[in-house]
Scaffold this active site. Structure first.
Site, short mmCIF file in Angstrom:
data_model
loop_
_atom_site.label_atom_id
_atom_site.label_comp_id
_atom_site.label_asym_id
_atom_site.label_seq_id
_atom_site.Cartn_x
_atom_site.Cartn_y
_atom_site.Cartn_z
N ASP A 68 0.86 -1.66 -0.05
CA ASP A 68 -0.23 -0.51 -0.22
C ASP A 68 0.70 1.31 -0.19
O ASP A 68 1.79 1.00 0.66
CB ASP A 68 -1.11 -0.19 1.27
CG ASP A 68 -1.33 1.41 1.60
OD1 ASP A 68 -2.41 1.74 0.64
OD2 ASP A 68 -1.77 1.51 2.30
N ILE A 69 0.47 2.14 -0.97
CA ILE A 69 1.49 3.72 -0.33
C ILE A 69 0.90 4.04 1.01
O ILE A 69 2.01 4.59 1.41
CB ILE A 69 0.65 4.39 -1.53
CG1 ILE A 69 1.29 3.89 -2.97
CG2 ILE A 69 1.37 5.92 -1.04
CD1 ILE A 69 1.25 4.66 -4.12
N LYS A 119 -8.25 -4.89 -2.89
CA LYS A 119 -7.03 -4.97 -3.38
C LYS A 119 -7.03 -6.40 -3.37
O LYS A 119 -6.02 -7.20 -4.05
CB LYS A 119 -5.83 -4.27 -2.18
CG LYS A 119 -6.44 -3.35 -1.89
CD LYS A 119 -5.47 -2.60 -1.60
CE LYS A 119 -5.63 -0.15 -1.57
NZ LYS A 119 -4.06 -0.17 -0.83
N THR A 174 -3.49 0.07 -3.97
CA THR A 174 -3.53 1.67 -4.13
C THR A 174 -4.47 1.96 -4.26
O THR A 174 -4.93 1.76 -5.07
CB THR A 174 -2.21 2.72 -4.01
OG1 THR A 174 -2.66 4.01 -4.39
CG2 THR A 174 -2.13 2.71 -6.16
#
Length: 280
Positions: free
Chosen positions: A10-11, A200, A44
């Site tokens: 993830d960002i 995701k 993301t």
């Protein structure tokens, strides 16, 4: 130790520190992982445009054999922008979802690959925030003008107390929405809506299989509720030290927080073939 070949990251709150920056430790560790054949995939809620500034220093940008999962799982593409898997919302979906924003008086926008569209004449500050964060523009469009637009996800965006109060007051409406769509709170001020079954985790599974890998080959690292699906899918699910309690409880392990190179720590354990201590 499992043979980890794909590392999904993830960002916001994970890859980046609290100042929204990549640290030298994270950059060098990801480059080391890539150098020994580990496939690093950024997962993301942002579009590709909003991730490029981080892909480039990691050595992942503009490559046909590097991938990104964007819009919370609605789009899987190469970092050159070639789409592999796409799950968009229909115009009827948009009308249904946007109507609840009107009923609850919440700010709202829909995300496309080139901009965020909003029907709010007084554009919400979190829509502006999303535009800046994702390096894309904002366009005002009425409901009727959205008929031909490609929509990856919709978002109710407002101050945390305002959003929470609306969700409580109109709980039955939001509960019904969650039966029809994938609804997840990615931050205290964002409630995101994707097509049913799109997240995701499902996107990561599809990409894993497309690359000829298996679930046993996957490690996923995240911090918020929208990361739960990929953490649950991965053989090794890693929660950031700054993650929510639910993410930490769900993950196999908990690493350091994003201000102490938690991503680098987790990857180093894999590269050094260390047995990661299971979080209690």
């Amino acid at each position: 130790m499992k043979d980890i070949k794909l590392i999904a990251i993830d960002i916001d709150g994970t890859l980046l520190n609290s100042e929204r920056k990549l640290t030298p430790g994270v950059i060098s560790t990801i480059k080391q992982a890539s150098a020994v054949g580990k496939k690093v995939v950024i997962c993301t809620g942002r579009p590709l445009a909003g991730a490029r500034e981080y892909l480039e220093p990691l050595g992942l940008d503009e490559q046909d054999d590097q991938y990104i999962i964007s819009f919370g799982g609605a789009l899987v593409e190469t970092t050159t922008g070639h789409g592999l898997i796409e799950e968009t919302l229909s115009y009827d979906d948009y009308i249904r979802i946007e109507a609840l924003a009107r009923k609850t008086n919440l700010h709202f926008h829909a995300s496309s690959d080139d901009c965020v569209y909003t029907a709010n004449r007084n554009i919400g500050k979190y829509t502006v925030h999303e535009s800046v964060l994702c390096s894309i523009g904002i366009k005002y469009r009425t409901q009727e003008e959205m008929a031909d637009k490609k929509i990856y996800k919709c978002m109710y965006v407002d101050d945390p107390d305002v959003l929470s109060a609306a969700m409580a007051k109109y709980q039955a409406d939001f509960d019904q929405l969650a039966k029809e769509y994938m609804v997840v709170k990615s931050t205290p001020f964002y409630l995101e809506v994707n097509r049913k079954g799109v997240n995701k985790g499902t996107a990561l599974k599809a990409l894993t299989e497309k690359l000829g890998l298996t679930q046993d080959n996957v490690m996923a690292i995240g911090d918020e509720a929208n990361d739960l699906s990929m953490i649950e899918y991965a053989e090794t699910g890693v929660a950031m030290g700054n993650g929510t309690d639910l993410v930490k409880k769900t993950a196999d392990v908990v690493t350091a927080d994003n201000d102490h190179d938690g991503v680098a720590q987790a990857i180093k354990n894999i590269l050094q073939c260390k047995r990661i201590r299971i979080a209690l």
